[in-house]
Scaffold this motif. Structure first.
Motif, PDB file in Angstrom:
ATOM      1  N   THR A   8     -49.060  -6.917  87.231  1.00 17.96           N
ATOM      2  CA  THR A   8     -48.527  -6.601  85.906  1.00 17.96           C
ATOM      3  C   THR A   8     -49.208  -7.491  84.876  1.00 17.96           C
ATOM      4  OG1 THR A   8     -46.376  -6.035  86.865  1.00 17.96           O
ATOM      5  CG2 THR A   8     -46.453  -6.432  84.502  1.00 17.96           C
ATOM      6  N   TYR A   9     -49.653  -6.891  83.789  1.00 19.65           N
ATOM      7  CA  TYR A   9     -50.297  -7.656  82.732  1.00 19.65           C
ATOM      8  C   TYR A   9     -50.023  -6.981  81.395  1.00 19.65           C
ATOM      9  CZ  TYR A   9     -53.954  -4.073  82.577  1.00 19.65           C
ATOM     10  OH  TYR A   9     -54.625  -2.888  82.446  1.00 19.65           O
ATOM     11  N   SER A  10     -50.498  -7.586  80.305  1.00 21.23           N
ATOM     12  CA  SER A  10     -50.316  -7.035  78.967  1.00 21.23           C
ATOM     13  C   SER A  10     -51.665  -6.955  78.271  1.00 21.23           C
ATOM     14  CB  SER A  10     -49.352  -7.905  78.151  1.00 21.23           C
ATOM     15  OG  SER A  10     -49.439  -7.605  76.774  1.00 21.23           O
ATOM     16  N   ILE A  11     -52.047  -5.765  77.821  1.00 21.52           N
ATOM     17  CA  ILE A  11     -53.294  -5.606  77.078  1.00 21.52           C
ATOM     18  C   ILE A  11     -53.288  -6.499  75.846  1.00 21.52           C
ATOM     19  CG2 ILE A  11     -54.604  -3.993  75.635  1.00 21.52           C
ATOM     20  CD1 ILE A  11     -53.841  -1.807  77.682  1.00 21.52           C
ATOM     21  N   ALA A  12     -52.153  -6.570  75.158  1.00 21.66           N
ATOM     22  CA  ALA A  12     -52.072  -7.389  73.949  1.00 21.66           C
ATOM     23  C   ALA A  12     -52.276  -8.868  74.257  1.00 21.66           C
ATOM     24  CB  ALA A  12     -50.729  -7.173  73.260  1.00 21.66           C
ATOM     25  N   HIS A  13     -51.650  -9.370  75.323  1.00 15.97           N
ATOM     26  CA  HIS A  13     -51.737 -10.792  75.647  1.00 15.97           C
ATOM     27  C   HIS A  13     -53.089 -11.166  76.256  1.00 15.97           C
ATOM     28  CE1 HIS A  13     -47.046 -11.009  75.950  1.00 15.97           C
ATOM     29  NE2 HIS A  13     -47.492 -10.966  74.700  1.00 15.97           N
ATOM     30  N   GLU A  14     -53.692 -10.248  76.994  1.00 16.01           N
ATOM     31  CA  GLU A  14     -54.948 -10.550  77.685  1.00 16.01           C
ATOM     32  C   GLU A  14     -56.173 -10.411  76.779  1.00 16.01           C
ATOM     33  OE1 GLU A  14     -55.312 -11.643  80.795  1.00 16.01           O
ATOM     34  OE2 GLU A  14     -53.157 -11.608  81.207  1.00 16.01           O
ATOM     35  N   ASN A  15     -55.982  -9.867  75.580  1.00 12.08           N
ATOM     36  CA  ASN A  15     -57.112  -9.637  74.681  1.00 12.08           C
ATOM     37  C   ASN A  15     -56.817 -10.185  73.285  1.00 12.08           C
ATOM     38  OD1 ASN A  15     -59.039  -7.669  76.317  1.00 12.08           O
ATOM     39  ND2 ASN A  15     -56.941  -7.029  76.698  1.00 12.08           N
ATOM     40  N   PRO A  16     -56.605 -11.497  73.177  1.00  8.47           N
ATOM     41  CA  PRO A  16     -56.270 -12.070  71.867  1.00  8.47           C
ATOM     42  C   PRO A  16     -57.432 -11.952  70.891  1.00  8.47           C
ATOM     43  CG  PRO A  16     -56.762 -13.810  73.432  1.00  8.47           C
ATOM     44  CD  PRO A  16     -56.722 -12.531  74.219  1.00  8.47           C
ATOM     45  N   ALA A  17     -57.101 -11.864  69.625  1.00 11.01           N
ATOM     46  CA  ALA A  17     -58.132 -11.779  68.586  1.00 11.01           C
ATOM     47  C   ALA A  17     -58.841 -13.120  68.428  1.00 11.01           C
ATOM     48  CB  ALA A  17     -57.504 -11.357  67.260  1.00 11.01           C
ATOM     49  N   VAL A  18     -60.089 -13.069  67.969  1.00 20.57           N
ATOM     50  CA  VAL A  18     -60.880 -14.248  67.637  1.00 20.57           C
ATOM     51  C   VAL A  18     -61.001 -14.302  66.120  1.00 20.57           C
ATOM     52  CG1 VAL A  18     -63.115 -15.376  67.885  1.00 20.57           C
ATOM     53  CG2 VAL A  18     -62.146 -14.098  69.811  1.00 20.57           C
ATOM     54  N   LYS A  19     -60.660 -15.423  65.535  1.00 23.70           N
ATOM     55  CA  LYS A  19     -60.608 -15.545  64.081  1.00 23.70           C
ATOM     56  C   LYS A  19     -61.891 -15.045  63.428  1.00 23.70           C
ATOM     57  CE  LYS A  19     -59.478 -18.795  60.369  1.00 23.70           C
ATOM     58  NZ  LYS A  19     -59.097 -20.193  60.039  1.00 23.70           N
ATOM     59  N   GLY A  20     -61.710 -14.125  62.473  1.00 30.15           N
ATOM     60  CA  GLY A  20     -62.827 -13.600  61.704  1.00 30.15           C
ATOM     61  C   GLY A  20     -63.688 -12.593  62.416  1.00 30.15           C
ATOM     62  N   CYS A  21     -63.282 -12.176  63.623  1.00 29.19           N
ATOM     63  CA  CYS A  21     -64.150 -11.317  64.453  1.00 29.19           C
ATOM     64  C   CYS A  21     -63.435 -10.046  64.903  1.00 29.19           C
ATOM     65  CB  CYS A  21     -64.603 -12.073  65.711  1.00 29.19           C
ATOM     66  SG  CYS A  21     -65.522 -13.577  65.411  1.00 29.19           S
ATOM     67  N   THR A  22     -64.234  -9.072  65.306  1.00 35.27           N
ATOM     68  CA  THR A  22     -63.749  -7.935  66.079  1.00 35.27           C
ATOM     69  C   THR A  22     -64.332  -8.076  67.485  1.00 35.27           C
ATOM     70  OG1 THR A  22     -65.592  -6.484  65.489  1.00 35.27           O
ATOM     71  CG2 THR A  22     -63.696  -6.479  64.029  1.00 35.27           C
ATOM     72  N   VAL A  23     -63.498  -7.832  68.485  1.00 39.35           N
ATOM     73  CA  VAL A  23     -63.909  -7.998  69.880  1.00 39.35           C
ATOM     74  C   VAL A  23     -63.597  -6.702  70.623  1.00 39.35           C
ATOM     75  CG1 VAL A  23     -63.609  -9.338  71.996  1.00 39.35           C
ATOM     76  CG2 VAL A  23     -63.384 -10.466  69.772  1.00 39.35           C
ATOM     77  N   SER A  24     -64.522  -6.238  71.440  1.00 41.15           N
ATOM     78  CA  SER A  24     -64.285  -5.031  72.241  1.00 41.15           C
ATOM     79  C   SER A  24     -64.533  -5.331  73.712  1.00 41.15           C
ATOM     80  CB  SER A  24     -65.189  -3.878  71.782  1.00 41.15           C
ATOM     81  OG  SER A  24     -66.549  -4.193  71.985  1.00 41.15           O
ATOM     82  N   LYS A  25     -63.781  -4.641  74.567  1.00 39.24           N
ATOM     83  CA  LYS A  25     -63.942  -4.761  76.015  1.00 39.24           C
ATOM     84  C   LYS A  25     -64.037  -3.358  76.603  1.00 39.24           C
ATOM     85  CE  LYS A  25     -61.620  -6.283  80.251  1.00 39.24           C
ATOM     86  NZ  LYS A  25     -60.407  -6.945  80.814  1.00 39.24           N
TER      87      LYS A  25
END
Length: 218
Positions: A8-25
Motif C-alpha cells: 500500500t502506498y500513496s501517489i501523493a506522498h511518494e511524489n512530493p513537489a520540488v520547489k520551483g519545478c515540475t517533476v514527471s515519473k
C-alpha cells in the motif's frame, strides 16, 4: 509497470513537489496506455500542447487549473478528474501546487458515454453503493487495458483470484483490505496498490468502499 508490487502506498506522498519545478515519473508507456505521475510546485505550469489521443488527468493532491488556448479553463481539486479534448492545445497550471496522475489512452479506446470530454467529474460519485452488492462500471477500455470503477457494500468482496495482467488500484472512498499472495494490506481513500500479472489477490470492504482499477493486458 514501475511501481512496487504488493504494498500500500500513496501517489501523493511518494511524489512530493520540488520547489520551483515540475517533476514527471513514467510508470508505463505503451501504444495502448501511458501512466505518468506529475508533481507541480506552487506557481508552476505545463504549457498547452495538443495530442491525437485522450488523456485522463486525476488529481491526487492540491488544486490545478486545466486550460486550453481557446480560453476555456477548469479548476480541479483532489479526487476530481477530466478527460482532455482532442486536437486542442491543453495545459495545466497551479498556484498552490498539485500532484496528479495522467492516463494516456490509445486511439482505439472506447469510453463510457457517462463521461463527457472537457467536463470535470469525481470518480467516486459516478457509481452508487448498493446494500450487499458489488457494482462495476467500465470507464475506458481497449484490447490492452481496462479502467474500471467498483463499489463494495461493507462486508462484501471478491474471493481470491488472479488477473491476466498487471493492475493498479486507486482507493477512492472508505476502507478495504487487499489480500495479496497470502498477506493482508489495509487500504483507504487516497492510497494505491499494485499487483502483478497472475498475482493471487482478493478484496474485502471494511466499510462501504469504492476504488478504481486500472488493468493492463500487454
Amino acid at each position: 509497470m514501475k511501481e512496487v508490487i504488493g504494498k500500500t502506498y500513496s501517489i501523493a506522498h511518494e511524489n512530493p513537489a520540488v520547489k520551483g519545478c515540475t517533476v514527471s515519473k513514467q510508470v508505463l508507456n505503451t501504444p495502448s496506455l501511458g501512466i505518468y505521475y506529475f508533481s507541480l510546485a506552487e506557481a508552476t505550469d505545463i504549457s498547452a500542447e495538443s495530442y491525437e489521443y485522450h488523456k485522463l488527468l486525476l488529481i491526487a493532491d492540491g488544486t490545478a487549473e486545466v486550460y486550453t488556448n481557446d480560453n476555456r479553463s477548469w479548476t480541479l481539486v483532489s479526487g476530481q478528474a477530466i478527460i482532455t479534448p482532442l486536437d486542442v492545445p491543453v495545459g495545466i497550471k497551479t498556484k498552490s501546487g498539485t500532484i496528479y496522475t495522467e492516463l494516456s489512452f490509445g486511439k482505439e479506446t472506447v469510453m463510457n458515454n457517462i463521461i463527457k470530454l472537457g467536463e470535470v467529474f469525481t470518480l467516486k460519485e459516478l457509481l452508487p453503493v448498493q446494500q450487499d452488492k458489488i457494482v462495476n462500471m467500465d470507464i475506458a477500455h481497449n484490447d490492452k487495458m481496462k479502467f474500471v470503477l467498483m463499489s463494495f457494500s461493507a462486508g462484501t468482496g471478491l474471493a481470491e483470484h488472479a488477473a491476466p495482467g498487471d493492475a493498479l488500484i486507486f482507493a477512492l472512498e472508505g476502507e478495504g483490505i487487499i489480500g495479496y499472495e497470502g498477506k493482508e494490506h489495509k487500504i483507504k481513500a487516497g492510497e494505491n496498490f499494485r499487483f502483478a500479472k497472475n498475482g493471487r489477490h482478493s478484496v474485502t470492504a471494511v466499510s462501504d468502499f469504492k476504488m478504481a482499477l486500472l488493468l493492463t493486458l500487454e
